[in-house]
Design a protein around this motif. Structure first.
Motif, PDB file in Angstrom:
ATOM      1  N   ILE A 142      -8.245  -6.250 -19.832  1.00  0.00           N
ATOM      2  CA  ILE A 142      -7.006  -5.983 -19.009  1.00  0.00           C
ATOM      3  C   ILE A 142      -7.169  -4.987 -18.220  1.00  0.00           C
ATOM      4  O   ILE A 142      -8.003  -3.844 -18.646  1.00  0.00           O
ATOM      5  CB  ILE A 142      -5.514  -5.956 -19.775  1.00  0.00           C
ATOM      6  CG1 ILE A 142      -4.279  -5.940 -18.919  1.00  0.00           C
ATOM      7  CG2 ILE A 142      -5.980  -4.723 -20.691  1.00  0.00           C
ATOM      8  CD1 ILE A 142      -3.135  -5.999 -19.529  1.00  0.00           C
ATOM      9  N   GLY A 143      -6.697  -4.864 -16.883  1.00  0.00           N
ATOM     10  CA  GLY A 143      -7.005  -3.887 -15.937  1.00  0.00           C
ATOM     11  C   GLY A 143      -5.954  -4.027 -15.289  1.00  0.00           C
ATOM     12  O   GLY A 143      -4.952  -4.778 -15.024  1.00  0.00           O
ATOM     13  N   TYR A 144      -5.851  -2.972 -14.044  1.00  0.00           N
ATOM     14  CA  TYR A 144      -4.673  -2.837 -12.987  1.00  0.00           C
ATOM     15  C   TYR A 144      -5.454  -2.523 -11.651  1.00  0.00           C
ATOM     16  O   TYR A 144      -6.113  -1.621 -11.709  1.00  0.00           O
ATOM     17  CB  TYR A 144      -3.662  -1.697 -13.400  1.00  0.00           C
ATOM     18  CG  TYR A 144      -4.172  -0.384 -13.423  1.00  0.00           C
ATOM     19  CD1 TYR A 144      -4.779   0.003 -14.602  1.00  0.00           C
ATOM     20  CD2 TYR A 144      -4.186   0.307 -12.339  1.00  0.00           C
ATOM     21  CE1 TYR A 144      -5.082   1.409 -14.574  1.00  0.00           C
ATOM     22  CE2 TYR A 144      -4.631   1.881 -12.322  1.00  0.00           C
ATOM     23  CZ  TYR A 144      -5.292   2.158 -13.495  1.00  0.00           C
ATOM     24  OH  TYR A 144      -5.649   3.384 -13.493  1.00  0.00           O
ATOM     25  N   VAL A 145      -4.976  -3.352 -10.624  1.00  0.00           N
ATOM     26  CA  VAL A 145      -5.610  -3.237  -9.456  1.00  0.00           C
ATOM     27  C   VAL A 145      -4.302  -3.425  -8.370  1.00  0.00           C
ATOM     28  O   VAL A 145      -3.419  -3.755  -8.566  1.00  0.00           O
ATOM     29  CB  VAL A 145      -6.618  -4.148  -9.219  1.00  0.00           C
ATOM     30  CG1 VAL A 145      -7.845  -3.882  -9.900  1.00  0.00           C
ATOM     31  CG2 VAL A 145      -6.322  -5.515  -9.217  1.00  0.00           C
ATOM     32  N   GLU A 146      -4.714  -2.942  -7.238  1.00  0.00           N
ATOM     33  CA  GLU A 146      -3.678  -3.247  -6.122  1.00  0.00           C
ATOM     34  C   GLU A 146      -3.906  -4.783  -5.863  1.00  0.00           C
ATOM     35  O   GLU A 146      -4.678  -5.547  -6.219  1.00  0.00           O
ATOM     36  CB  GLU A 146      -4.465  -2.711  -4.562  1.00  0.00           C
ATOM     37  CG  GLU A 146      -4.355  -1.061  -4.758  1.00  0.00           C
ATOM     38  CD  GLU A 146      -2.985  -0.754  -4.539  1.00  0.00           C
ATOM     39  OE1 GLU A 146      -2.083  -1.361  -4.231  1.00  0.00           O
ATOM     40  OE2 GLU A 146      -2.745   0.340  -4.770  1.00  0.00           O
ATOM     41  N   TYR A 147      -2.629  -5.364  -5.443  1.00  0.00           N
ATOM     42  CA  TYR A 147      -2.567  -7.059  -5.557  1.00  0.00           C
ATOM     43  C   TYR A 147      -3.683  -7.267  -4.655  1.00  0.00           C
ATOM     44  O   TYR A 147      -3.946  -8.465  -4.979  1.00  0.00           O
ATOM     45  CB  TYR A 147      -1.230  -7.105  -4.973  1.00  0.00           C
ATOM     46  CG  TYR A 147      -0.786  -8.498  -4.695  1.00  0.00           C
ATOM     47  CD1 TYR A 147      -1.068  -9.640  -5.825  1.00  0.00           C
ATOM     48  CD2 TYR A 147      -0.679  -9.217  -3.249  1.00  0.00           C
ATOM     49  CE1 TYR A 147      -0.821 -10.805  -5.622  1.00  0.00           C
ATOM     50  CE2 TYR A 147      -0.316 -10.589  -3.243  1.00  0.00           C
ATOM     51  CZ  TYR A 147      -0.411 -11.224  -4.365  1.00  0.00           C
ATOM     52  OH  TYR A 147      -0.228 -12.632  -4.295  1.00  0.00           O
ATOM     53  N   ALA A 148      -4.160  -6.676  -3.597  1.00  0.00           N
ATOM     54  CA  ALA A 148      -4.940  -7.498  -2.485  1.00  0.00           C
ATOM     55  C   ALA A 148      -6.247  -7.758  -3.162  1.00  0.00           C
ATOM     56  O   ALA A 148      -6.820  -8.786  -2.913  1.00  0.00           O
ATOM     57  CB  ALA A 148      -5.226  -6.498  -1.222  1.00  0.00           C
ATOM     58  N   TYR A 149      -6.725  -6.750  -4.063  1.00  0.00           N
ATOM     59  CA  TYR A 149      -7.835  -6.971  -4.877  1.00  0.00           C
ATOM     60  C   TYR A 149      -7.904  -8.053  -5.837  1.00  0.00           C
ATOM     61  O   TYR A 149      -8.781  -8.859  -6.035  1.00  0.00           O
ATOM     62  CB  TYR A 149      -8.195  -5.438  -5.501  1.00  0.00           C
ATOM     63  CG  TYR A 149      -8.818  -4.554  -4.417  1.00  0.00           C
ATOM     64  CD1 TYR A 149     -10.126  -4.403  -4.245  1.00  0.00           C
ATOM     65  CD2 TYR A 149      -8.223  -3.758  -3.989  1.00  0.00           C
ATOM     66  CE1 TYR A 149     -10.599  -3.557  -3.321  1.00  0.00           C
ATOM     67  CE2 TYR A 149      -8.445  -2.758  -3.206  1.00  0.00           C
ATOM     68  CZ  TYR A 149      -9.723  -2.817  -2.933  1.00  0.00           C
ATOM     69  OH  TYR A 149     -10.220  -1.646  -1.905  1.00  0.00           O
ATOM     70  N   ALA A 150      -6.732  -8.232  -6.548  1.00  0.00           N
ATOM     71  CA  ALA A 150      -6.601  -9.162  -7.492  1.00  0.00           C
ATOM     72  C   ALA A 150      -6.830 -10.567  -6.718  1.00  0.00           C
ATOM     73  O   ALA A 150      -7.445 -11.629  -7.280  1.00  0.00           O
ATOM     74  CB  ALA A 150      -5.372  -9.087  -8.302  1.00  0.00           C
TER      75      ALA A 150
END
Lengths: 330, 348
Positions: free
Chosen positions: B212-220
């Motif tokens: 699990i990670g967290y990224v800016e929506y654009a990267y996802a």
């Protein structure tokens, strides 16, 4: 007549003059050259002392705030501004140690094969291939490590290690935890590949310097190749080999990009070599751009100073070994 | 003779390139808005001939550079406090918004399948929830088949505005997170592996099963990662969409903080995405080079007015119209040259 004589003296004087001026010019260019080399030397020395001075001045806030606990504590908390360098120092030493454990035997075996066993026509291609390894930029190793090597380790090697050593006292802690793929072991593997060419190249050169008569005598006495390697070649070249190993170690300690990609960048000291960790250079590369606050920046500079000291010690030992090798050769 | 000629040509070349630079707007800072700033700058240059020289060196670097006055504006994902703004004489305003999304890598789980809430996410990142079939996750996802594999945590290894907003949200929903870890551009992570940049986290999650990670929506979106839904403050389950980010921005009280420094995490409203984030611009209220600041403000005004579709195409959220008009009023009243005149006034 007198005119001619007069002309003659002028001619000689002018010839002498031009010779003198030519000499002067030469002398002048020589002086300029000498001064230029001297300036170059002082520039290098000034740069070196400037770097050391900048590192020391930059790390003063961190070292005076944390004192000796900077190198003995694991905490690295930008929120509360508490910093300790134990995790990066530990990671640097452990990844380099893993790299050496793998690269030294492999490098020595490659060098021995190249100098003693390999057919002549195969020597150059193999030697060139190994030297090419040294030419690959470290970022390429990082990308390859992350996209190819780490998934391979995660699927095949790490589960095997975890299962094999599960229940073995001591070793089960060294190979514990979920297989992330990236971590201290992966970084060690990548470093091993990167320092292998250094160790091989220097070992090959010193192995070549072993007098053939010694080896032939040993073979004549009925020694096996392993015995020749162990009892003749290695003792004769020991100092040079250690020098080469130290140069490789120097590179392993300071390597940044490839390690950053595959080590996991976690400020923890973990008994397991499968767990993520960090190294000094990886921490600096990761955090320097966004480090806000004097103490944070200063702590990163202090990390740099520590790395400088560690590499300096390693390189000093290497130089000393190589120096002794030269004296021995005479 | 030859050498002098070459030297003169070189000098002339340098002089011309300098004069070309002088016309450009210079800025430095956050990496998160860099794609949209670059796109705006490109369109703006075609229209006006004025270019933008933006170094995406990170928010911390942007703050350092504007404080050292080497650039005309700084950009940061973490707002400066009112005290900091007063001490440095900087004006701050938000430029564009985006969303931060949790991304996972689980067999058989598609984007939007999994639902998480704030306290559960905090417990995962505290290392307290270790397996995917934990009761807390199962409760939020009735009927879902969750594997009994270990959760591999991925976080940012570099300091980042994304981390600032993410940890702000976790601290807001979890008292334990607030006391144990806190909020910053970089924190002491209790567990997990660090990766450099949004792209680093995206790659690591894509590589690692059970992560699990967290990224800016654009990267996802670009990396086709499996993002999760979130339970927001109103107790509603929302998917990460530009509408959900916009809803969070609309419900925010922008005037409540100096320099519009409102963190959009955990905003009220049924449709609000809980991890929405804004990114800010910093300029001097009394700039030493008023003409350069005027050029920069002109570019920002143009971006507010004409850059909305470009922002949406890159999955950013433009600022609401009422906030923009308020910001432009602030420019006129606060940012002045040495004679006390506003450096830039809108003409429309």
């Amino acid at each position: 007549m007198s005119e001619v004589a007069l002309n003659g003296t002028t001619a000689t004087t002018s010839a002498a003059l031009s010779r003198a001026s030519a000499l002067n010019r030469l002398r002048l260019s020589d002086v300029v050259f000498r001064e230029l080399t001297r300036v170059a030397i002082f520039a290098v020395l000034a740069l070196l002392s400037g770097v050391i001075l900048a590192l020391i001045i930059g790390s003063v806030p961190a070292l005076s705030a944390f004192g000796l606990s900077f190198v003995t504590t694991e905490v690295w908390n930008p929120v509360t501004e508490k910093f300790g360098a134990l995790a990066p120092i530990y990671g640097t030493l452990v990844t380099s140690a893993i790299a050496m454990v793998i690269a030294v035997p492999v490098g020595l075996m490659v060098a021995f094969f190249l100098t003693q066993l390999c057919p002549l026509w195969l020597r150059r291609p193999i030697a060139i291939a190994i030297e090419l390894l040294a030419g690959i930029p470290s970022i390429i190793y990082g990308i390859w490590g992350l996209f190819v090597f780490a998934p391979f380790l995660q699927k095949h090697i790490q589960p095997f290690l975890i299962d094999t050593f599960d229940g073995v006292p001591g070793l089960q802690d060294v190979f514990a935890g979920p297989p992330y793929g990236i971590g201290v072991l992966t970084a060690g593997f990548i470093l091993a590949i990167m320092v292998l060419p250094f160790i091989t190249a220097i070992s090959r050169d010193v192995f070549d310097a072993v007098p053939p008569v010694l080896k032939e005598a040993a073979y004549g006495l009925g020694c096996t190749r392993w015995e020749v390697f162990k009892h003749v070649v290695l003792p004769f070249t020991r100092v040079g080999v250690i020098g080469g190993v130290m140069l490789g170690l120097g590179r392993a300690l300071g390597e940044t990009m490839a390690v950053t990609f595959v080590i996991g960048n976690a400020h923890t000291v973990s008994a397991s070599i499968l767990a993520p960790g960090t190294t000094i250079s990886a921490s600096i590369a990761n955090e320097f751009t966004e480090a806000v606050g004097d103490l944070y920046t200063s702590s990163l500079i202090a990390l740099g100073l520590i790395l400088f000291v560690i590499t300096f010690i390693v390189l000093a030992i290497a130089r000393y070994m190589l120096l002794r090798l030269q004296q021995q050769g005479r | 003779m030859k050498i002098t000629k070459i030297a003169w040509t070189a000098a002339a070349l340098i002089a011309t390139s300098w004069s070309a630079f002088a016309a450009d707007i210079s800025g430095a800072g956050a990496t998160f808005p860099y794609p949209i700033y670059a796109k705006w700058a490109d369109a703006y240059k075609k229209e006006t001939g004025v270019g933008l020289n933006y170094q995406s060196i990170g928010s911390g670097g942007g703050i350092k550079q504007i404080k050292a006055k080497t650039v005309t504006f700084g950009a940061s994902d973490a707002p400066l406090s009112g005290k900091d703004l007063d001490e440095t004489g900087l004006a701050q305003f938000p430029m564009v918004m985006g969303g931060i999304v949790p991304v996972v890598n689980l067999d058989g789980v598609k984007p939007g399948d999994l639902v998480l809430d704030g306290p559960t996410l905090a417990k995962i990142y505290l290392g307290e929830i270790k397996k995917w079939d934990d009761a807390a996750i199962a409760k939020l996802n009735p009927g879902a088949k969750l594997p009994s594999t270990a959760i591999a945590l991925v976080h940012r290894s570099d300091g980042s505005g994304t981390t600032y907003n993410f940890t702000y949200y976790l601290a807001d929903v979890s008292p334990e997170w607030k006391t144990k870890v806190g909020t910053n551009t970089a924190v002491q992570w209790p567990a997990g592996i660090g990766a450099k940049g949004n792209e680093g986290v995206a790659n690591n999650v894509a590589q690692t099963k059970g992560s699990i990670g967290y990224v800016e929506y654009a990267y996802a979106k670009q990396n086709k990662l499996t993002f999760t839904k979130m339970v927001n403050k109103a107790g509603k389950t929302v998917a990460p969409t530009s509408e959900a980010f916009q809803a969070a921005a609309a419900n925010a009280n922008w005037k409540s903080q100096p320099g519009y420094g409102v963190i959009l995490a955990n905003q009220p409203g049924d449709a609000s995405w809980p991890m929405t984030a804004a990114t800010w611009i910093l300029v001097y209220k009394k700039p030493s080079d008023a003409a350069a600041t005027a050029e920069a403000l002109k570019f920002f005004a143009w971006s507010y007015a004409k850059g909305q579709d470009m922002a949406k195409s890159l999955d950013y959220v433009p600022m609401p119209a009422n906030v923009v008009s308020d910001i432009e009023k602030m420019w006129a009243s606060d940012i002045k040259d040495s004679s006390g005149k506003p450096v830039f006034t809108l003409t429309h």
